[in-house]
Structure formats: structure tokens, C-alpha cells
Design a protein around this motif. Structure first.
Motif, PDB file in Angstrom:
ATOM      1  N   GLU A  35     -29.755  26.606  54.190  1.00  0.00           N
ATOM      2  CA  GLU A  35     -28.988  25.384  54.430  1.00  0.00           C
ATOM      3  C   GLU A  35     -28.011  25.072  53.294  1.00  0.00           C
ATOM      4  O   GLU A  35     -26.807  24.990  53.544  1.00  0.00           O
ATOM      5  CB  GLU A  35     -29.945  24.226  54.677  1.00  0.00           C
ATOM      6  CG  GLU A  35     -29.221  22.994  55.122  1.00  0.00           C
ATOM      7  CD  GLU A  35     -30.147  21.801  55.209  1.00  0.00           C
ATOM      8  OE1 GLU A  35     -31.361  22.009  55.380  1.00  0.00           O
ATOM      9  OE2 GLU A  35     -29.652  20.688  55.094  1.00  0.00           O
TER      10      GLU A  35
ATOM     11  N   SER B 183     -24.249  18.787  59.150  1.00  0.00           N
ATOM     12  CA  SER B 183     -25.114  19.012  60.309  1.00  0.00           C
ATOM     13  C   SER B 183     -24.975  20.445  60.811  1.00  0.00           C
ATOM     14  O   SER B 183     -25.902  21.006  61.378  1.00  0.00           O
ATOM     15  CB  SER B 183     -24.784  18.028  61.426  1.00  0.00           C
ATOM     16  OG  SER B 183     -23.525  18.320  61.963  1.00  0.00           O
ATOM     17  N   ARG B 184     -23.820  21.060  60.609  1.00  0.00           N
ATOM     18  CA  ARG B 184     -23.666  22.440  61.062  1.00  0.00           C
ATOM     19  C   ARG B 184     -24.432  23.402  60.170  1.00  0.00           C
ATOM     20  O   ARG B 184     -24.993  24.391  60.647  1.00  0.00           O
ATOM     21  CB  ARG B 184     -22.191  22.840  61.053  1.00  0.00           C
ATOM     22  CG  ARG B 184     -21.431  22.279  62.223  1.00  0.00           C
ATOM     23  CD  ARG B 184     -19.957  22.385  61.980  1.00  0.00           C
ATOM     24  NE  ARG B 184     -19.233  21.441  62.786  1.00  0.00           N
ATOM     25  CZ  ARG B 184     -18.649  21.773  63.935  1.00  0.00           C
ATOM     26  NH1 ARG B 184     -18.691  22.987  64.364  1.00  0.00           N
ATOM     27  NH2 ARG B 184     -18.026  20.857  64.635  1.00  0.00           N
TER      28      ARG B 184
ATOM     29  N   GLN C  97     -27.869  24.384  61.026  1.00  0.00           N
ATOM     30  CA  GLN C  97     -28.058  25.308  62.134  1.00  0.00           C
ATOM     31  C   GLN C  97     -27.889  26.761  61.704  1.00  0.00           C
ATOM     32  O   GLN C  97     -28.368  27.650  62.373  1.00  0.00           O
ATOM     33  CB  GLN C  97     -27.077  24.986  63.260  1.00  0.00           C
ATOM     34  CG  GLN C  97     -27.222  23.574  63.771  1.00  0.00           C
ATOM     35  CD  GLN C  97     -28.639  23.254  64.178  1.00  0.00           C
ATOM     36  OE1 GLN C  97     -29.383  24.131  64.602  1.00  0.00           O
ATOM     37  NE2 GLN C  97     -29.033  22.001  64.025  1.00  0.00           N
TER      38      GLN C  97
ATOM     39  N   VAL D 138     -31.084  28.851  61.467  1.00  0.00           N
ATOM     40  CA  VAL D 138     -31.679  29.380  62.693  1.00  0.00           C
ATOM     41  C   VAL D 138     -31.020  30.707  63.044  1.00  0.00           C
ATOM     42  O   VAL D 138     -31.691  31.697  63.370  1.00  0.00           O
ATOM     43  CB  VAL D 138     -31.504  28.364  63.849  1.00  0.00           C
ATOM     44  CG1 VAL D 138     -32.063  28.934  65.137  1.00  0.00           C
ATOM     45  CG2 VAL D 138     -32.183  27.059  63.508  1.00  0.00           C
TER      46      VAL D 138
ATOM     47  N   GLN E 261     -28.926  30.004  69.697  1.00  0.00           N
ATOM     48  CA  GLN E 261     -29.092  28.571  69.412  1.00  0.00           C
ATOM     49  C   GLN E 261     -28.336  28.170  68.160  1.00  0.00           C
ATOM     50  O   GLN E 261     -27.643  27.155  68.134  1.00  0.00           O
ATOM     51  CB  GLN E 261     -30.579  28.258  69.204  1.00  0.00           C
ATOM     52  CG  GLN E 261     -31.358  28.318  70.464  1.00  0.00           C
ATOM     53  CD  GLN E 261     -32.287  27.135  70.580  1.00  0.00           C
ATOM     54  OE1 GLN E 261     -32.559  26.441  69.606  1.00  0.00           O
ATOM     55  NE2 GLN E 261     -32.751  26.881  71.768  1.00  0.00           N
ATOM     56  N   GLY E 262     -28.503  28.983  67.115  1.00  0.00           N
ATOM     57  CA  GLY E 262     -27.836  28.670  65.861  1.00  0.00           C
ATOM     58  C   GLY E 262     -26.334  28.641  66.040  1.00  0.00           C
ATOM     59  O   GLY E 262     -25.660  27.713  65.596  1.00  0.00           O
TER      60      GLY E 262
ATOM     61  N   ARG F 222     -25.040  25.606  68.110  1.00  0.00           N
ATOM     62  CA  ARG F 222     -25.061  24.352  67.337  1.00  0.00           C
ATOM     63  C   ARG F 222     -24.076  24.387  66.182  1.00  0.00           C
ATOM     64  O   ARG F 222     -23.555  23.350  65.775  1.00  0.00           O
ATOM     65  CB  ARG F 222     -26.466  24.092  66.826  1.00  0.00           C
ATOM     66  CG  ARG F 222     -27.352  23.742  67.975  1.00  0.00           C
ATOM     67  CD  ARG F 222     -28.730  23.418  67.549  1.00  0.00           C
ATOM     68  NE  ARG F 222     -29.550  23.329  68.748  1.00  0.00           N
ATOM     69  CZ  ARG F 222     -30.812  23.020  68.733  1.00  0.00           C
ATOM     70  NH1 ARG F 222     -31.403  22.783  67.604  1.00  0.00           N
ATOM     71  NH2 ARG F 222     -31.487  22.940  69.842  1.00  0.00           N
TER      72      ARG F 222
ATOM     73  N   VAL G 240     -24.977  19.082  67.588  1.00  0.00           N
ATOM     74  CA  VAL G 240     -26.177  18.836  68.370  1.00  0.00           C
ATOM     75  C   VAL G 240     -25.941  17.768  69.430  1.00  0.00           C
ATOM     76  O   VAL G 240     -26.853  17.331  70.101  1.00  0.00           O
ATOM     77  CB  VAL G 240     -27.358  18.407  67.467  1.00  0.00           C
ATOM     78  CG1 VAL G 240     -27.821  19.578  66.638  1.00  0.00           C
ATOM     79  CG2 VAL G 240     -26.961  17.257  66.583  1.00  0.00           C
TER      80      VAL G 240
ATOM     81  N   ASP H 269     -29.767  22.305  73.534  1.00  0.00           N
ATOM     82  CA  ASP H 269     -31.110  22.739  73.929  1.00  0.00           C
ATOM     83  C   ASP H 269     -31.340  22.547  75.424  1.00  0.00           C
ATOM     84  O   ASP H 269     -32.454  22.399  75.889  1.00  0.00           O
ATOM     85  CB  ASP H 269     -32.194  22.020  73.121  1.00  0.00           C
ATOM     86  CG  ASP H 269     -32.057  20.518  73.206  1.00  0.00           C
ATOM     87  OD1 ASP H 269     -31.088  20.067  73.845  1.00  0.00           O
ATOM     88  OD2 ASP H 269     -32.902  19.806  72.641  1.00  0.00           O
TER      89      ASP H 269
END
Lengths: 234, 430, 334
Positions: free
Chosen positions: B369, B396-397, B400, B403, C121-122, C125, C130, C238
Motif C-alpha cells: 500500500e 483509495s486506489r 487496491q 490485491v 479485482q485489484g 478497483r 470502490v 464486487d
């Protein structure tokens, strides 16, 4: 030059070979029959030809081309067809669809070949809309052979076509094999019912421990006392 | 010293250097927090290693085990809610239990109706009807109990017992859950087992999230006590804020590391012993093992339960450390898939691989992050300099990105190092 | 009568809509399983991705300022399906094909699909945040109301245009798939490969081509399902991750590998979910006077509370796995 030529084939599933130098030559006019005890490498020979397992050494020449390393999807268009011993029909598909799958590689009109197959196995014509999984063992074997013929092969390989069949179906299958051969298709088959099969074989091969033990015409092998004693049950 | 030993030493030295580097970059308080969580995740990864690495059992329901463990420590260690115990709530719950017992008896007899000559379809119908009646009885008691408790006392509260007992109970409860799941689904093939376990975990998640009378649901429970002095206690004793955090988290870390080491020691001994050999035999060829007279299903159930116990303890530790139990915070990516990434990258079948993967991947996960944020900030500066405008919503990006990074890491690992960084050691018997 | 229409609007239309989405998703899952023998977990995210592709295309088209009588999101779906099919092929080539070439076990592919899930998903987003997006910012969502010509009936049958389009496109997709699988050479080859992969190879069927076609169909259908779901509700990162399990439940219910079973399974689950949370006391109320004295109609009489709606699918899934893992319909999937 033969239609198919195997020279010193060594092949197997893992690192240890099952075939330790098999030699074979079949012409388009031949019916070749491979016999021998369990584990001798009979089926393995067919699978090695068809690119279903690893050929470690030796060469396979089919129709004048080296096919040692080719896989099934290349061999079928060249004119090679194979009927496995088990699981040799698409059980969820109809008889007709099974035959169509045999002709998957063909782009031309297949209706003529379909008619020939139905003529050869009239039982199948009546059941052509039925799923192959609902047929009897003998009828399944016919579907499997019909499927293999749909690609118009030059050489048809059969792995124990009579296994588990009643004598009536066995005789019918053998009759058809002779007829197919008469139409100009070379045959190479593995058989447990060695005596019956060698009776019509133009070439017989006795395999043991992954090597040729005896080679000759079917009649020669049947007449050979050593073969009869060791491999045909006396 | 062979190549494998060198690899072990190199891997753990690299990990140590990475941790020291993180400590210098991000400060001690952050690093100690990171380590506590990393060790807890390593414990969970070791649990998965028992199931998948030793036993070849697919578990996609790790999230459920963590939730159960978290619930257990909340229930055991949270202070007693006198309002509940003084109300008629316990009576209501008692009635619900009675209703459940009646239902259980009904179902029990329904499964045995063939003794009265009802077989086949008739028996199936009787069983379905029995389940339905049991369900109606249960609902008729549960619904009023739940609404009574939530309206009077809020929820049942905890038992006010020691935290370590709560962690142990987390293991027990998760083990029990693992036994149930294993009992019903271990006969399934791997991909079906995966779907079944994830399905059961999702059911658990929905239940724990909506049982407001038991877990407070979305209202969340906090603060959940620590097994050691909290920063507040240190502060009350005169420590400044940063020091109090480092001391308190350091104490917590010590407890967690001791637990992880004990677990590692015990698992490794079992792994090298006859129990581990038998399990590897079952994993590699369960048909042959079964035909040699080994109790395959029994062993697999054992493995599934042991793995679940570790997961439950890990889940309990995480909840204690964060101090809040929030059933809706559990997500498949953060609580199931990442454990798989840890084990696959670390090396399935190897305890040290699981330990290494757990700590290493958690650090990567947490660092992705800030690193992504720094990357985006740089890109954003570049694009504004070029006159293309800044990148919006960088914060906020960036979250992600991690992930995506995890997904990339696991696919790359599967392709280029399917055995993991520290592969399973195959010992040949001489 | 009004209560019956309420039941129709709530339970029947709801069930058909949900069932269509599940069916479209489950067909893809089951085809991939039939051909490649692994549970493709990233399918839900391929749906989401498809929804976002449509969304971007719709944004471009809306920017051109052309007016359409139908939702723009629906107009662009064929193009989005093409792109999604291409992406599915790319995902296979990049992440699954190398593992298959190595002879990896299906379980390894399943884990790889988790990796793909996380990457999609990554990425989504990363680019879209989101937040929630709507296809109907530039045009209104049309609601259809059908008044019934009966006396005393005041409540109309009502459904939205996206719901109607969803059902129509599901029917078209299912019919097209049926003709593809039973009439075309490649479709039959696909069935053959699902039936018996070794024999398919022996027959000279180009298995690599079949694999590619499978990904194209699965990717396109996933895109269709994702877009239609997004049109019906809204577009979220999602979106489909939450329904990937019901989709698997539908595919397993119908017997993994069986396309028709998956469609049926989808509708069974769709109805099971809507009927389980439906408040049955609505239908009992008209008979208030005929019921025995002791029976008092409760305000809510649903089988499960609506918080547990999704759980219904999982419970059915688990029960099916335990009682009959080959699915409720005929057929074995090995």
C-alpha cells in the motif's frame, strides 16, 4: 516401402521403457495381428504409434513420413485411425454424432462415408439417434470402429476389438475387419483371441517383454510349435 | 552444508534484513504491530499447511475458522454483561436449547424410521419433514429469544475470563467446526471440497454477522482485552505514547512468538514421526494407503481438525490484538486467499515454508500500500508536470494495488516455482 | 387477486431475473469445467469485468450523443462480449495454459484462478475505485406496468426494461448455445471433449481449438451476465464476486459439465432464493376468515430472514454436495 514401419521402438510412460525395441512393417494390403502375454507391450505399441506416449528411441515412418514425434491431431489427417480398447465411444452423444466426430478433421461431404458405415453395420443405422452409452458392448464396438473409419484412414489400428464380446459379435467384428481390409485399408490389431485372429492375419507378431519374439504370416505362427506352446495355450 | 540448508539460512536472513529495513523506514511501533499480525498469519498458514501440505485437503473456508476463533476469544474474555444475566434472556436461551434438543431427537428418530418399515423414498420424505419441523420449532423459540435479548440487554456479553483461555477456546471451537465440516465433506473431490468449504464458511459468516444477540453483528464488540499490559496501562505508569505502544505490542509479540514456536516444534516433531509419514502416504496415494489398511478418512479428519485448531487460535490472536470483533470485516481475499498465497509462495508441505511465507507475504501485503502510494504519487507528479493532470483518489486506489500484487505473486509462483521458496523436503529412507 | 400479483411481481419475476443471471454464469463455469476439468473461480470477476467493459463502451457511445430507444448499456453488449471473449482468451494463455502444458493438476489451476480473481479485482478497483456506477445517468430506466383487465385488480404487473431485456437475452443465449452444441461441428467437438477427452484427441479433434472456443463462449456469456446484472441493479467492483458461489452452486446442482443442467440449476436456485425470503403471509391474508380461530397470521412468514437470502444458495449447495455430488439431473461428471 511399407505403409507403416517401426524400427527399434523404445517407449514407455515414465523413465522406464515398456517397449525395448519393437520392429514392425505393415502394408495397406495387410492385416497385422499382435499377440502375446499380458504386459508384453501390445497396446503400448499401438499407443506409441499414435503419439499417446513418449517414444524414447527408434523411428516410426507412416506413409513415407517420419511420424515418431507427431501427436494424434496430426496423425489422423494423415490417414491413421485408432480404436482404443475401453471408453471408445462418446457415451452422451448419439451414434450419429459419434460417427460425425470421427470425421471431425474432414471438411468435405461425409454423407457417402456415413452410408458406407451404416451399410457395414446395419444395427447402427436403426439406433443412430440413440446415445451410444445406451448400446450393448458389441454395438459400442461397432460405433467405435465406425467412428474410426469416418476419417477415411489408410491404416486402422484396433486394440482388442473382441474383448468382452460374445462369440457372435466377435465373428461379426472379425468379418468386418477382413472386409475393411479388402477395401484397401491396412489393419493393425491387438488380439487376445489369438487363434481366431491369426487365422486371417497376413502378418502376425508375437511380443514378449516389449520385444518381437516371433514374426511371420498368421498361418506360420499358428503352425509354429513354439508359438503354439508358449503363447496360444498349447 | 547442502544447498537446501543454505537456502533456508538465506531465506530467513533475507526476511530478517527486510524486517530491519521496514523498522528503519516505518518506525518501531508500526513494525512491532506488523510482526504480531505476521506471526499470527504464519500460525494460520501453518494450519493450512497441515491440511493442504501434509494432508492434501483443500480448505477454502479459512475465513470461517478465523471468525469462529475471533468469536471465541470475544465471548470468553469480554467483560460479563450483567444486564443480560439479570434479565430473562438466559431463560429464553434455555428454551431455545430445549427446542433444539427436541428437534435433534426428531431428526435422530427420522433417520431410523427404517426400523418401522419405512424405507426408500418414504424414509427420505420423513427425514425432510423432520428437519422442517425441527427448523420451525427452533425458529419459534430462537426468534423471540433473539429479539428479547437485543431489545433488553443488547447482547449476551462475554464471560470475563483470561484472554489466553479465550485463544485456547478459539482453537477448540474452530477444531469442533473443522470436525463438523470434515465429517460432512471430506469424501468430496478437491474442487468440490473447495466449493463446499467456502460455502460453509460463507454460511458461518452470514450467521455470525446476523446473530446480533450473540456477536452484536454489525455493531461490533470492543475493546477486547489483551493478555499483556495494554499501551494505556503503560501510559498510566508514566510511559510516553510511542514507548507505551512499543512496550505493549512487544509484550504481545513475545506471547505470540512463543505460541508459534511451540506450535512449530510440535508440528515438526509430529511431521517427522510415524504420524506424518502415514499422512504423506495418504496424501500421495490414498487408494494404496487405504488398501494397506490405513484408516484414510479418520486420518484426514484428524488433519483437518488440527489445522483448524491452529487457524482458530490465529484468528483469536488477531481479534485480541486489534481489540475489536467485527464480523463484517472478514473478506475472502483478506482472510482466505491470502493464506493460500502465503503457503504456495512459502512452500506447501514444509513447516518452515509456511512460517516464512506467512511472515514474508504479510509484510509484502502491508507494504504494497505505501509503496503503491509512493509510486502513484511519483506518477501523478510526472503526469501533472507533463500537463496531463494529477491522478485522482491516490490513497483509495493504492490500497487496491496490494490485491493485484498478491494475485500476480501467486500466479507467478505457481508458474515458475510451484514448490514454493522453501520446498517440501523429500527424505529417502536408506 | 392483488396479493397474487404481488406474489408474481416479487417472487416469480424476481426468481426469473435472478435465475437468468445465475444460468448465464453457471453455463460458463460448467463449460470450463467440462473441457478443462477445473473449477474456474475467477468467473464471477470475469462477469464484473464484462460489466465494466460495457460501462466504458456505453460512456463512449453516450459521448457521441446518439439517442437510442434502448439502454445504451444494452446496445453495446455485443461489442463488450467480443472484448471480454478476447480477454478470457488472454487470461487463459497467460495464466492457465502454461500450467496445463506442464501437466499441473486441476487443483493447481483452481489456485491459479484465485490469483486471477485477485488481479482482476485489484485492477478494477485501481481504475474505477470502490464506488457504485449506474448505466442510467444519461437516460431514464424504463418501468413497464401491465394493468390486468379484471375487476377489483388495482395492482399492475411491473418489471423494469433491463429485466425484460435480461430475460430475452438469456433466452436468445440459451437457444443459440443449444444450436451451437447440437448442430455445429465445433459445438459437437466440445461436447465430445467434455464427454471423453482422450477419445476426442484420438478422433483428431483439435482440442486446443475447442479450449479456445470454450473460453470465448464463457467470456462472452460472463460479460452478458455481468452487464445485465449491472443494468438491473448497479455496477460495483464486487458485483459478481458475491454471486460466484451461487453460480457454482447452480453448476453443481445441474451436474458440473452439463450445460443444460447448469441452466436448470440456475433457475432452481433463483427461485429457491426468492421463494425462501418471500413473505408468505401475504398470500394467506385473503383467507383470513376461513382459517381456524387459533391460527393467527404472523406479520412476516418467510422461510428464512432476508439477511440470509444468499445463504439459501449455499445451504442448497452443501446439501447437494453431500447427498448427490453429481447433481440433481441425470449424468455423471468425472
Amino acid at each position: 516401402m511399407s505403409l507403416i514401419d517401426l524400427k527399434d521402438i523404445k517407449a514407455g510412460y515414465g523413465a522406464t521403457p515398456i517397449l525395448n525395441g519393437v520392429n514392425m512393417a505393415i502394408d495397406a494390403s495387410d492385416i497385422g495381428v499382435i499377440v502375446g502375454p499380458n504386459g508384453a507391450g501390445k497396446s503400448t505399441t499401438l499407443k506409441a504409434i499414435f503419439g499417446l506416449l513418449n517414444v524414447m528411441d527408434g523411428t516410426i515412418t507412416f506413409d513415407g513420413r517420419d511420424t515418431t514425434r507427431l501427436e494424434a491431431d496430426r496423425l489422423v489427417p494423415m490417414g491413421l485411425s485408432f480404436v482404443p480398447q475401453e471408453h471408445n465411444v462418446f457415451t452422451s452423444m448419439t451414434v450419429h454424432e459419434n460417427l460425425e466426430m470421427g470425421a471431425f478433421i474432414r471438411r468435405d461431404d461425409i454423407s457417402g462415408t456415413l452410408d458406407e458405415v451404416y451399410e457395414m453395420f446395419p444395427d447402427l443405422k436403426a439406433k443412430r439417434r440413440q446415445p451410444a452409452g445406451e448400446l450393448s458392448g458389441g454395438q459400442r464396438q461397432m460405433v467405435a470402429m465406425g467412428r474410426a473409419l469416418m476419417s477415411k484412414p489408410k491404416l486402422l489400428m484396433l486394440d482388442e476389438p473382441s474383448a468382452g464380446l460374445s462369440p457372435r459379435y466377435m465373428m461379426e467384428i472379425f468379418e468386418q475387419v477382413v472386409k475393411i481390409n479388402a477395401a484397401g485399408v491396412g489393419i493393425l490389431m491387438v488380439e487376445q483371441n489369438a487363434r481366431q485372429a491369426l487365422a486371417f492375419a497376413t502378418k502376425g507378431f508375437v511380443l514378449a517383454n516389449g520385444q518381437n519374439r516371433f514374426t511371420g504370416t498368421g498361418q506360420e505362427l499358428l503352425d509354429d510349435p513354439d508359438v503354439a506352446k508358449s503363447f496360444l495355450g498349447g | 552444508m547442502n544447498a537446501m540448508t543454505t537456502r533456508y539460512i538465506a531465506a530467513f536472513i533475507a526476511l530478517f534484513v527486510l524486517i530491519v529495513g521496514v523498522g528503519m523506514m516505518m518506525g518501531s511501533a508500526f513494525t512491532v504491530r506488523l510482526l504480531v499480525e505476521a506471526f499470527a498469519f504464519a500460525l494460520i498458514a501453518m494450519g493450512l499447511n497441515i491440511q493442504w501440505g501434509f494432508g492434501g485437503l483443500f480448505n477454502f473456508g479459512i475465513l470461517g475458522m478465523l471468525m469462529v476463533g475471533g468469536f471465541a476469544v470475544t465471548f470468553i474474555s469480554y467483560p460479563v454483561n450483567m444486564e443480560f444475566w439479570g434479565s430473562e434472556g438466559p431463560l429464553y436461551l434455555g428454551r431455545t436449547l430445549l427446542g433444539m434438543a427436541i428437534g435433534a431427537v426428531l431428526i435422530f428418530f427420522a433417520h431410523r424410521v427404517q426400523r418401522f418399515g419405512i424405507t426408500g423414498k418414504g424414509r427420505g420424505a420423513v427425514i425432510v419433514i423432520a428437519w422442517f419441523i425441527a427448523y420451525v420449532i427452533f425458529r419459534s423459540q430462537m426468534d423471540p429469544a433473539a429479539s428479547y435479548i437485543t431489545s433488553t440487554a443488547g447482547w449476551v456479553g462475554g464471560l470475563g475470563l483470561p484472554v489466553l483461555l479465550g485463544w485456547a477456546f478459539g482453537g477448540v471451537l474452530a477444531g469442533l467446526m473443522g470436525w463438523l465440516i470434515g465429517k460432512v465433506s471430506l469424501g468430496l473431490r478437491a474442487d468440490y471440497l473447495a466449493i463446499a468449504t467456502i460455502g460453509i464458511a460463507e454460511i458461518l459468516r452470514a450467521v455470525l454477522k446476523n446473530l446480533e444477540w450473540l456477536t452484536r453483528g454489525t455493531l461490533t464488540v470492543s475493546p477486547i482485552p489483551w493478555p499483556v499490559w495494554t499501551p494505556q496501562i503503560y501510559q498510566a505508569n508514566g510511559a510516553d505514547t510511542t514507548t507505551s505502544f512499543i512496550l505493549a505490542r512487544g509484550g504481545f509479540l513475545a506471547v505470540v512468538v512463543v505460541i508459534v514456536l511451540i506450535a512449530l516444534f510440535l508440528i515438526h516433531r509430529a511431521y517427522l514421526g510415524p504420524w506424518g509419514r502415514m499422512n504423506r502416504a495418504i496424501r500421495d496415494n490414498y487408494i494404496a494407503a487405504g488398501s494397506m489398511g490405513k484408516d484414510v478418512t479418520g486420518r484426514q479428519l484428524e488433519i483437518f481438525v488440527f489445522g483448524s485448531v491452529l487457524m482458530g487460535i490465529g484468528g483469536a490472536i488477531l481479534v485480541s490484538f486489534v481489540g475489536i470483533y467485527d464480523p463484517s470485516s472478514y473478506q475472502p481475499i483478506n482472510h482466505t486467499f491470502i493464506i493460500w498465497v502465503m503457503l504456495i509462495v512459502g512452500g506447501a508441505g514444509n513447516n518452515f515454508g509456511a512460517l516464512f511465507g506467512g511472515i514474508f507475504i504479510y509484510i509484502v501485503w502491508m507494504l504494497s500500500e505505501p509503496l503503491a502510494q509512493a509510486l502513484f504519487n511519483a506518477l501523478s507528479r510526472f503526469s501533472s508536470d507533463m500537463g496531463w493532470g494529477a491522478i485522482p483518489d491516490i490513497a483509495s486506489r493504492a490500497v487496491q494495488m496490494r490485491v493485484f500484487v498478491m494475485g500476480l505473486v501467486v500466479t507467478i509462483a505457481l508458474r515458475f516455482a510451484p514448490q514454493g521458496l522453501l520446498p517440501e523436503v523429500i527424505r529417502r529412507k536408506e | 387477486m392483488n396479493d397474487l400479483i404481488f406474489f408474481f411481481n416479487q417472487a416469480i419475476i424476481g426468481g426469473v431475473v435472478l435465475g437468468s443471471i445465475y444460468a448465464l454464469g453457471a453455463v460458463g463455469v460448467t463449460l470450463i469445467f467440462g473441457i478443462l476439468r477445473f473449477a474456474h473461480f475467477a468467473h464471477g470477476d470475469m462477469m464484473t469485468l464484462g460489466g465494466f467493459i460495457s460501462f466504458v463502451l456505453a460512456g463512449i457511445v453516450a459521448g457521441l450523443g446518439i439517442a437510442f430507444p434502448l439502454p445504451i448499456g444494452f446496445i453495446v453488449v455485443p461489442f463488450a462480449m467480443l472484448i471480454a471473449a478476447g480477454l478470457a482468451l488472454g487470461i487463459d494463455k497467460g495464466f492457465y495454459a502454461p500450467l496445463r502444458a506442464r501437466g499441473a493438476k486441476p487443483v493447481t489451476l483452481l489456485i491459479a484462478s484465485i490469483g486471477v480473481t485477485m488481479m482482476i479485482q485489484g485492477l478494477i478497483r485501481l481504475f474505477f475505485g470502490v464506488g457504485t456506477y449506474s448505466f442510467f445517468d444519461t437516460q431514464p430506466k424504463v418501468l413497464h406496468r401491465i394493468e390486468l383487465p379484471f375487476e377489483g385488480v388495482t395492482r399492475p404487473i411491473s418489471f423494469s426494461e433491463p429485466q425484460l431485456l435480461l430475460v430475452i437475452s438469456t433466452i436468445i443465449a440459451v437457444v443459440a448455445l443449444h444450436y451451437f452444441l447440437t448442430r455445429s461441428r465445433l459445438g459437437k467437438g466440445m461436447r465430445a471433449m467434455a464427454d471423453n477427452p482422450d477419445l476426442a484427441k484420438v478422433s483428431g479433434i483439435n482440442t486446443k481449438l475447442v479450449v479456445r472456443v470454450t473460453w470465448i463462449i464463457a467470456g462472452a456469456l460472463a460479460c452478458l451476465a455481468g452487464t445485465m446484472l449491472a443494468l438491473d441493479v448497479s455496477l460495483k467492483p464486487d458485483l459478481a464476486f458475491n454471486i460466484v458461489l451461487p453460480i457454482f452452486a447452480a453448476a453443481i446442482l445441474g451436474g458440473l459439465g452439463h450445460a443444460y443442467g447448469a441452466i436448470a440449476g440456475g433457475f432452481v436456485l433463483g427461485f429457491a432464493e426468492t421463494l425462501a425470503v418471500f413473505n408468505w403471509s401475504v398470500l394467506l391474508r385473503p383467507f383470513r376468515d376461513n382459517l381456524p380461530e387459533w391460527f393467527e397470521i404472523p406479520n412476516t412468514l418467510s422461510l428464512v430472514q432476508s439477511e440470509y437470502k444468499l445463504t439459501v444458495a449455499f445451504v442448497i449447495l452443501v446439501v447437494v454436495l453431500l447427498v448427490r455430488p453429481t447433481g440433481i439431473f441425470k449424468g455423471a461428471s468425472t
